[in-house]
Design an enzyme around this catalytic site. Structure first.
Site, PDB file in Angstrom:
ATOM      1  N   LEU A   1    -115.966  -0.521 -63.551  1.00 41.81           N
ATOM      2  CA  LEU A   1    -115.429  -0.495 -64.849  1.00 41.81           C
ATOM      3  C   LEU A   1    -114.087  -1.292 -64.719  1.00 41.81           C
ATOM      4  CD1 LEU A   1    -116.508   0.633 -67.737  1.00 41.81           C
ATOM      5  CD2 LEU A   1    -115.435   2.522 -67.164  1.00 41.81           C
ATOM      6  N   ASP A   2    -114.061  -2.210 -65.919  1.00 40.49           N
ATOM      7  CA  ASP A   2    -112.431  -2.923 -65.744  1.00 40.49           C
ATOM      8  C   ASP A   2    -111.281  -1.882 -65.984  1.00 40.49           C
ATOM      9  OD1 ASP A   2    -113.825  -5.135 -65.347  1.00 40.49           O
ATOM     10  OD2 ASP A   2    -113.728  -5.811 -67.325  1.00 40.49           O
ATOM     11  N   PRO A   3    -110.285  -2.301 -65.449  1.00 42.21           N
ATOM     12  CA  PRO A   3    -108.982  -1.567 -65.858  1.00 42.21           C
ATOM     13  C   PRO A   3    -108.820  -1.406 -67.396  1.00 42.21           C
ATOM     14  CG  PRO A   3    -108.671  -2.921 -64.096  1.00 42.21           C
ATOM     15  CD  PRO A   3    -109.869  -3.354 -64.561  1.00 42.21           C
ATOM     16  N   LEU A   4    -109.093  -2.177 -68.190  1.00 43.67           N
ATOM     17  CA  LEU A   4    -108.917  -2.295 -69.545  1.00 43.67           C
ATOM     18  C   LEU A   4    -109.912  -1.368 -70.350  1.00 43.67           C
ATOM     19  CD1 LEU A   4    -107.468  -5.879 -70.643  1.00 43.67           C
ATOM     20  CD2 LEU A   4    -106.364  -3.605 -70.321  1.00 43.67           C
ATOM     21  N   ALA A   5    -110.864  -0.890 -69.557  1.00 48.11           N
ATOM     22  CA  ALA A   5    -112.084  -0.154 -69.968  1.00 48.11           C
ATOM     23  C   ALA A   5    -111.878   1.412 -69.882  1.00 48.11           C
ATOM     24  CB  ALA A   5    -113.384  -0.682 -69.628  1.00 48.11           C
TER      25      ALA A   5
END
Length: 310
Positions: free
Chosen positions: A46-50
């Site tokens: 899961l991306d840091p921005l998610a």
């Protein structure tokens, strides 16, 4: 003399509600240290921005991670119209701007073309390897390269909110390998607009959802109260779609030794009635304890993963 393993033999799943701006690897490390677990892994980056659901496996649960990689996922994300970026999110460099603001109705209509099995090109800023290097590293260096399209499945997609003319919220249910940023990029292109993902939340990964999720703060509090086990889900949580077979103590011993067991016709018929999509995978339990995962072949259960649980 063999080296003593560091950490505790902690086994189970943590359904973590990952916070914003934290990478998946850091999240796994934080959870492993909280439990002082010997081994940990995660099911789906899961991306840091998610934000949202990041299933983290501890101990013997890591043996079930491959089953979660195949699980369906639910994402809710917001597109901000007017600006396109090279990473298709709010951290990227601006590469396009326009005054086009698609209506929710137009977006919903265009979205229908992306439901089902589709060809999708991953974003340039992704973890895919190109000649041994990550695509996002090449993209940051300004290198020119192409990523091939791949077949992915989007089971459902719907416009779920439109708070103002500049923003649109979409919720999708997908198979593995779907890039939300690619969907946002392609949807904007289909509508003749510029846009990027400004918010992204994963709400479900197979049996793991916001309903059984915990935060890092909650886990930390449990650890301080010596109640860390309350934040763990069973190893078998990841196997909810796999038929279960109750085995005797003797059969459990054989399976743990890597030896197949012979099933009676009634057991074979029961398992065959529950298997789906050509799978032959069966989970064997002695009482409430997961013993092994195996393949049903010619009236026998042949173990391919055994579990050291008590």
């Amino acid at each position: 003399m063999s080296r003593r393993k560091r950490g505790l033999p902690v086994h189970g799943w943590v359904c973590l509600d990952k916070p914003l701006e934290m990478g998946s690897t850091e999240a796994v490390t934080r959870v492993r240290r909280l439990f002082d677990a010997r081994k940990a892994g995660h099911a789906g980056t899961l991306d840091p921005l998610a934000t949202g659901i990041l299933p983290i496996a501890l101990g013997e649960a890591t043996k079930t991670v491959p089953f979660m990689m195949e699980a369906q996922k639910v994402y809710r994300f917001s597109i901000e119209w007017g600006v396109s970026t090279d990473s298709v999110d709010r951290e990227g460099e601006i590469i396009g701007q326009s005054g086009v603001r698609p209506s929710p109705e137009a977006a919903a209509g265009a979205l229908k073309a992306f439901v089902g099995e589709i060809d999708q090109v991953p974003p340039q800023f992704s973890a895919i390897r190109v000649d041994g290097r990550r695509a996002y590293d090449l993209a940051r260096e300004g290198a020119a390269f192409d990523l091939p399209s791949r077949k992915v499945m989007i089971h459902e997609a719907a416009v779920t909110a439109a708070p103002d003319a500049d923003h649109l919220e979409v919720t999708i249910r997908t198979g593995k390998g779907v890039y939300v940023r690619s969907l946002a990029r392609d949807l904007a292109a289909a509508l003749g607009a510029d846009g990027h993902v400004c918010a992204l939340r994963r709400e479900r990964v197979g049996p793991f959802s916001t309903e059984n999720a915990v935060t890092l703060d909650f886990l930390t509090d449990l650890v301080h109260r010596d109640a860390a086990s309350e934040g763990l889900l069973p190893v078998s949580t990841a196997l909810d779609d796999i038929p279960e077979l109750a085995v005797t103590e003797q059969d459990a011993f054989s399976l743990r030794q890597g030896r197949p067991i012979v099933l009676i016709p009634r057991q074979v018929d029961m398992l065959l009635s529950r298997l789906r999509d050509g799978s032959r995978t069966v989970s064997a339990f002695q009482g409430q304890t997961l013993v092994a995962l195996g393949q049903l072949r010619a009236g026998r259960l042949e173990p391919d993963r055994v579990f050291n649980l008590s």
